[in-house]
Write a protein that holds these residues in place. Structure first.
Motif, PDB file in Angstrom:
ATOM      1  N   GLN A   1     -10.968  27.048 -37.735  1.00 39.63           N
ATOM      2  CA  GLN A   1     -11.799  27.642 -36.685  1.00 39.63           C
ATOM      3  C   GLN A   1     -11.551  26.936 -35.343  1.00 39.63           C
ATOM      4  O   GLN A   1     -11.393  27.572 -34.308  1.00 39.63           O
ATOM      5  N   GLN A   2     -11.471  25.595 -35.382  1.00 41.45           N
ATOM      6  CA  GLN A   2     -11.248  24.835 -34.146  1.00 41.45           C
ATOM      7  C   GLN A   2      -9.854  25.104 -33.569  1.00 41.45           C
ATOM      8  O   GLN A   2      -9.691  25.201 -32.354  1.00 41.45           O
ATOM      9  N   LEU A   3      -8.865  25.248 -34.447  1.00 47.18           N
ATOM     10  CA  LEU A   3      -7.514  25.575 -33.991  1.00 47.18           C
ATOM     11  C   LEU A   3      -7.492  26.937 -33.295  1.00 47.18           C
ATOM     12  O   LEU A   3      -6.968  27.081 -32.193  1.00 47.18           O
TER      13      LEU A   3
ATOM     14  N   GLY B   1      -9.040  27.207 -29.851  1.00 46.80           N
ATOM     15  CA  GLY B   1      -8.414  26.447 -28.775  1.00 46.80           C
ATOM     16  C   GLY B   1      -9.083  25.118 -28.499  1.00 46.80           C
ATOM     17  O   GLY B   1      -8.904  24.534 -27.424  1.00 46.80           O
ATOM     18  N   GLN B   2      -9.855  24.616 -29.468  1.00 49.11           N
ATOM     19  CA  GLN B   2     -10.564  23.342 -29.266  1.00 49.11           C
ATOM     20  C   GLN B   2      -9.644  22.142 -29.466  1.00 49.11           C
ATOM     21  O   GLN B   2     -10.007  21.030 -29.106  1.00 49.11           O
ATOM     22  N   ILE B   3      -8.501  22.364 -30.113  1.00 52.07           N
ATOM     23  CA  ILE B   3      -7.605  21.243 -30.434  1.00 52.07           C
ATOM     24  C   ILE B   3      -6.311  21.411 -29.637  1.00 52.07           C
ATOM     25  O   ILE B   3      -5.541  22.343 -29.875  1.00 52.07           O
ATOM     26  N   ARG B   4      -6.100  20.510 -28.701  1.00 52.87           N
ATOM     27  CA  ARG B   4      -4.905  20.624 -27.840  1.00 52.87           C
ATOM     28  C   ARG B   4      -3.694  19.940 -28.468  1.00 52.87           C
ATOM     29  O   ARG B   4      -2.554  20.280 -28.178  1.00 52.87           O
ATOM     30  N   ALA B   5      -3.945  18.934 -29.302  1.00 56.58           N
ATOM     31  CA  ALA B   5      -2.864  18.234 -30.020  1.00 56.58           C
ATOM     32  C   ALA B   5      -3.444  17.781 -31.353  1.00 56.58           C
ATOM     33  O   ALA B   5      -4.648  17.531 -31.460  1.00 56.58           O
ATOM     34  N   VAL B   6      -2.596  17.700 -32.373  1.00 57.09           N
ATOM     35  CA  VAL B   6      -3.095  17.405 -33.727  1.00 57.09           C
ATOM     36  C   VAL B   6      -2.594  16.055 -34.228  1.00 57.09           C
ATOM     37  O   VAL B   6      -1.491  15.629 -33.901  1.00 57.09           O
ATOM     38  N   PRO B   7      -3.414  15.377 -35.028  1.00 53.37           N
ATOM     39  CA  PRO B   7      -2.934  14.139 -35.651  1.00 53.37           C
ATOM     40  C   PRO B   7      -1.829  14.439 -36.660  1.00 53.37           C
ATOM     41  O   PRO B   7      -1.732  15.557 -37.167  1.00 53.37           O
ATOM     42  N   GLN B   8      -1.021  13.441 -36.946  1.00 54.27           N
ATOM     43  CA  GLN B   8       0.099  13.609 -37.881  1.00 54.27           C
ATOM     44  C   GLN B   8      -0.394  13.349 -39.306  1.00 54.27           C
ATOM     45  O   GLN B   8      -0.115  12.315 -39.904  1.00 54.27           O
ATOM     46  N   VAL B   9      -1.133  14.328 -39.802  1.00 53.82           N
ATOM     47  CA  VAL B   9      -1.698  14.247 -41.153  1.00 53.82           C
ATOM     48  C   VAL B   9      -1.046  15.315 -42.020  1.00 53.82           C
ATOM     49  O   VAL B   9      -1.093  16.503 -41.689  1.00 53.82           O
ATOM     50  N   ASP B  10      -0.422  14.893 -43.107  1.00 54.89           N
ATOM     51  CA  ASP B  10       0.122  15.836 -44.088  1.00 54.89           C
ATOM     52  C   ASP B  10      -0.918  16.077 -45.165  1.00 54.89           C
ATOM     53  O   ASP B  10      -1.692  15.185 -45.512  1.00 54.89           O
TER      54      ASP B  10
ATOM     55  N   LEU C   1      -3.280  27.782 -29.625  1.00 52.17           N
ATOM     56  CA  LEU C   1      -2.909  26.858 -30.695  1.00 52.17           C
ATOM     57  C   LEU C   1      -2.066  25.689 -30.183  1.00 52.17           C
ATOM     58  O   LEU C   1      -1.225  25.862 -29.301  1.00 52.17           O
ATOM     59  N   PRO C   2      -2.280  24.500 -30.739  1.00 50.67           N
ATOM     60  CA  PRO C   2      -1.572  23.310 -30.252  1.00 50.67           C
ATOM     61  C   PRO C   2      -0.091  23.321 -30.622  1.00 50.67           C
ATOM     62  O   PRO C   2       0.309  23.897 -31.631  1.00 50.67           O
ATOM     63  N   THR C   3       0.697  22.663 -29.790  1.00 44.50           N
ATOM     64  CA  THR C   3       2.141  22.519 -30.055  1.00 44.50           C
ATOM     65  C   THR C   3       2.540  21.047 -30.097  1.00 44.50           C
ATOM     66  O   THR C   3       3.690  20.734 -30.357  1.00 44.50           O
TER      67      THR C   3
END
Length: 344
Positions: free
Chosen positions: A207-209, A212-221, A276-278
């Motif tokens: 939902q946050q993605l 547009g609430q998340i501009r960059a994402v942590p590197q979590v697999d 969506l973040p890139t």
């Protein structure tokens, strides 16, 4: 012929409501527990959105994992119990036992009441958190043979609570179960169709993605799995003779980064692509931020970690065949758009 009764704890939860849906579709009677009967309308709404039109085989009972009250009555007449409910994780806490003790006590309450009522088998919804935490330099996929290493540094109390609650359940069965059977299901990240605007924390990410609430994402697999397949695995674990005494990792066996999730959504929903973040956030930045923001501590404890998983056991032993992670992620987003939670 009288329908077999299955008790499902925590009936308003994301996984639980999908389990109830499949149980009703397969002709079982279901008694589900909630902390407050005010949740009954929400459960009916979600089941109706899932296609249920007849609620005559469903009853809702009030029972709280933090209290002994009503559990014995809840379990009366049940053939099976599926223990999905868990105390809601409080992201900000003074002492980790605030998270651990209620989880352990709740499991033991449910198992004791089930045993005393003559329930044949309990299926416990455990978690991937009871399998992967605290392992360093891992190079082979996690399986049901793995247990989280609670002696390691930086294991989040949520993972500890899941590990200790499941360990307590197996110990209870061995020492005090009096022949009652137990199976456990350990899901990775659960996606799939939400059935109401009140949904679980595992779906908030999508939902946050999309918002547009998340501009960059942590590197979590992470591994991902569809809630409908998690539910079907619970039903297989409940009835299959060979599932007694076993735990099952509910995973597609695929591993995706959070950026992979964003990219799947970008392709599936081009109208939302711009939101969506890139970019990714460096691991060191996530860990530094977690020092000041306690709600980031869980993410900080797993950034950059190995997350490959195997579903070979559930596939081989129970003939379980889950949908792809992509299908699950797209279904989550589509259901949120359909329910008006996200606006394309």
């Amino acid at each position: 012929m009288k329908k077999q009764l299955v008790v499902v704890t925590g009936g308003s939860g994301f996984i639980a409501v999908h389990i109830i849906l499949q149980l009703l579709q397969q002709g079982y009677a279901v008694r589900t527990t909630v902390r407050s009967l005010q949740k009954t309308a929400l459960i009916h709404e979600m089941l109706a959105n899932g296609g249920v039109t007849d609620f005559s085989a469903l009853t809702v009972a009030e029972a709280n994992l933090n209290s002994d009250a009503n559990w014995n009555a809840v379990m009366q007449g049940a053939t099976y119990a599926i223990h999905v409910a868990s105390p809601t994780p409080n992201r900000v806490f003074k002492d980790e036992m605030e998270m651990i003790q209620p989880a352990v006590d709740g499991v033991l309450r449910v198992l004791t009441a089930a045993r005393d009522a003559g329930v044949k088998r309990v299926v416990l919804t455990s978690a991937y958190g009871a399998i992967f935490a605290g392992h360093k330099n891992r190079t082979t996929p996690y399986t049901e043979n793995d247990w989280s290493n609670l002696d390691a540094k930086n294991v989040h109390p949520y993972q500890k609570s899941k590990t200790l609650a499941e360990r307590a359940a197996w110990k209870f069965i061995k020492t005090a179960g009096r022949g009652m059977e137990l199976a456990a299901v350990n899901p990775v990240g659960v996606m799939g169709p939400v059935l109401a605007s009140d949904y679980s924390h595992s779906n908030v990410q999508v939902q946050q993605l999309l918002d547009g609430q998340i501009r960059a994402v942590p590197q979590v697999d992470s591994g991902y799995v569809d809630v409908r397949d998690v539910a079907s695995l619970h039903l297989l674990a409940m009835t299959a003779p060979q599932a007694a005494g076993e735990r099952f990792l509910a995973t597609t066996g695929e591993t995706l980064s959070m950026l992979d999730v964003a990219n799947i959504l970008r392709v599936a929903f081009p109208a939302l692509a711009a939101k969506l973040p890139t970019k990714t956030i460096p691991n060191v930045a996530v860990r530094a931020a977690a020092v000041f923001k306690p709600d980031l501590k869980m993410i900080a404890s797993i950034v950059g970690g190995y997350a490959e998983t195997s579903n070979a056991k559930a596939v081989k032993l129970l003939n379980w065949h889950p949908r792809s992670a992509k299908t699950a992620i797209v279904a989550t987003a589509q259901s949120m758009i359909d329910l008006g939670i996200v606006h394309p």
